[in-house]
Design an enzyme around this catalytic site. Structure first.
Site, PDB file in Angstrom:
ATOM      1  N   GLU A 124       0.844  -1.215   0.000  1.00 40.87           N
ATOM      2  CA  GLU A 124       0.000   0.000   0.000  1.00 40.87           C
ATOM      3  C   GLU A 124       0.872   1.256   0.000  1.00 40.87           C
ATOM      4  O   GLU A 124       0.624   2.210  -0.751  1.00 40.87           O
ATOM      5  CB  GLU A 124      -0.922   0.008   1.226  1.00 40.87           C
ATOM      6  CG  GLU A 124      -1.814   1.262   1.233  1.00 40.87           C
ATOM      7  CD  GLU A 124      -2.567   1.456   2.549  1.00 40.87           C
ATOM      8  OE1 GLU A 124      -2.952   0.473   3.182  1.00 40.87           O
ATOM      9  OE2 GLU A 124      -2.757   2.632   2.921  1.00 40.87           O
ATOM     10  N   THR A 165      -3.371   3.337   5.583  1.00 38.99           N
ATOM     11  CA  THR A 165      -4.723   3.183   6.147  1.00 38.99           C
ATOM     12  C   THR A 165      -4.730   2.375   7.440  1.00 38.99           C
ATOM     13  O   THR A 165      -5.623   2.531   8.261  1.00 38.99           O
ATOM     14  CB  THR A 165      -5.653   2.474   5.145  1.00 38.99           C
ATOM     15  OG1 THR A 165      -5.024   1.270   4.721  1.00 38.99           O
ATOM     16  CG2 THR A 165      -5.971   3.349   3.950  1.00 38.99           C
ATOM     17  N   SER A 221      -0.099  -9.782   6.979  1.00 45.13           N
ATOM     18  CA  SER A 221      -1.120  -8.733   6.961  1.00 45.13           C
ATOM     19  C   SER A 221      -0.753  -7.654   7.976  1.00 45.13           C
ATOM     20  O   SER A 221      -0.667  -7.911   9.181  1.00 45.13           O
ATOM     21  CB  SER A 221      -2.482  -9.353   7.299  1.00 45.13           C
ATOM     22  OG  SER A 221      -3.316  -8.381   7.874  1.00 45.13           O
ATOM     23  N   ASN A 223      -2.365  -5.051   9.129  1.00 43.79           N
ATOM     24  CA  ASN A 223      -3.317  -4.697  10.193  1.00 43.79           C
ATOM     25  C   ASN A 223      -3.436  -5.809  11.233  1.00 43.79           C
ATOM     26  O   ASN A 223      -3.663  -5.549  12.407  1.00 43.79           O
ATOM     27  CB  ASN A 223      -4.659  -4.263   9.597  1.00 43.79           C
ATOM     28  CG  ASN A 223      -5.485  -5.405   9.086  1.00 43.79           C
ATOM     29  OD1 ASN A 223      -6.262  -5.974   9.826  1.00 43.79           O
ATOM     30  ND2 ASN A 223      -5.320  -5.758   7.819  1.00 43.79           N
TER      31      ASN A 223
HETATM   32 FE1  F3S Z   1      -9.959  -0.394   2.908  1.00 45.25          FE
HETATM   33 FE2  F3S Z   1      -9.746   0.059   5.451  1.00 45.25          FE
HETATM   34 FE3  F3S Z   1     -10.184  -2.300   4.600  1.00 45.25          FE
HETATM   35  S1  F3S Z   1      -8.496   0.892   3.840  1.00 45.25           S
HETATM   36  S2  F3S Z   1      -9.180  -2.422   2.636  1.00 45.25           S
HETATM   37  S3  F3S Z   1     -11.583  -0.572   4.405  1.00 45.25           S
HETATM   38  S4  F3S Z   1      -8.866  -1.780   6.270  1.00 45.25           S
END
Ligand code: F3S
Length: 296
Positions: A124, A165, A221, A223
């Site tokens: 990303e 993000t 991953s 997150n």
């Molecule tokens: Fe998008 Fe947030 Fe999921 S950036 S891919 S909604 S973790």
């Protein structure tokens, strides 16, 4: 004995959208591939591969000119250009929250230096960097310190601050506080996605209320790894990719276990983990009851 699953665990809106787009292609029977892993979840990547949608690492690997699904993390503009030159159909599964960051980076590329709070090795962030002309990326508030000499030397230049993000909310808050002191001409855009923010806050709360946490998701991953770090600050935390890995974890002495999952973890894996975790705790309970009886 309790197992509590976080309400925010599992697929986020962007991942669900990417997955749905890929499954639509599977159903259509058109030859397709994904650019990089569609999402960072090994089971989903394997499922797509089995359905005839492999992941390619480079544009030139698409020898038979399949339709290319752009992963949810997004790609730099150079990839779109290369695919257009090859005449490939593009199905863009970039999450709309990531697309918003691309637009911001492109809008300020000419007159500002872009500061990116994120992991430079993550796709990303590499995608976002591709939309910038001049950028500096830092992983956390501590790493930001190494940029101070440059920032101080250029303190009157225009800077724009953006975040990956899935960046940690607490690291973001620390970084903003520091940067406000160093840069006099700074525009700040908090681009941490709301799904990430909610998930991280709930994970921290659940970890504080339980003896142990299980975080379910791919080890690659971003997150998921951040969730494990957050939970680890409060209690013993185990990161697992599947239910069977739970048997390698030591839950002795833990009676209340919380479960959360990364944004790319499908619901069926979370269900399996919940079921297996409940069985492990029940077996442990029965065992300690038997031990108690034997001693008396
Ligand atoms: Fe998008 Fe947030 Fe999921 S950036 S891919 S909604 S973790």
């Amino acid at each position: 004995m309790s197992v509590t699953v976080a309400r925010t665990a599992g697929f986020c809106f962007g991942v669900q959208r990417a997955y749905d787009l890929a499954m639509e292609l599977v159903r259509s029977g058109r030859p397709a591939c994904t650019y990089g892993e569609l999402i960072h979840n090994p089971q989903i990547v394997a499922k797509l591969y089995k359905a005839g949608i492999p992941a390619i690492e480079r544009v030139e690997d698409n020898i038979d000119r399949r339709a290319v699904i752009i992963r949810s993390h997004g790609v730099p503009p150079s990839v779109y250009h290369a695919l257009a030159e090859m005449g490939c159909e593009v199905v863009d599964a970039t999450c709309p929250y990531v697309q918003k960051i691309h637009k911001l980076a492109a809008a300020y590329a000419k007159d500002s230096i872009i500061l990116i709070a994120g992991d430079p090795s993550h796709p990303e962030v590499q995608g976002i960097e591709g939309f910038c002309e001049r950028h500096l990326t830092f992983k956390n508030a501590d790493e930001l310190k190494s940029l101070y000499p440059f920032l101080e030397k250029n303190r009157n230049k225009a800077f724009v601050l953006l975040s990956q993000t899935t960046f940690s909310v607490s690291e973001w808050e620390k970084s903003v506080e520091k940067l406000k002191k160093v840069c006099t001409n700074l525009r700040i855009f908090d681009t941490i996605c709301i799904a990430t923010e909610r998930r991280q806050r709930e994970a921290g709360k659940l970890a504080a209320e339980n003896d142990a946490m299980v975080v379910v998701g791919g080890r690659r991953s971003s997150n998921t790894v951040k969730l494990a770090q957050i939970c680890g600050e409060f209690c013993e935390t185990f990161l697992v990719e599947s239910a069977k890995e739970l048997y390698d974890c030591d839950f002795n002495g833990h009676t209340r276990v919380g479960v959360t999952a990364g944004a790319s973890t499908p619901a069926w894996i979370i269900k399996e983990v919940h079921k297996t975790m409940s069985e492990i705790l029940r077996d442990q309970d029965e065992l300690s009851f038997e031990e108690m009886l034997n001693q008396s």
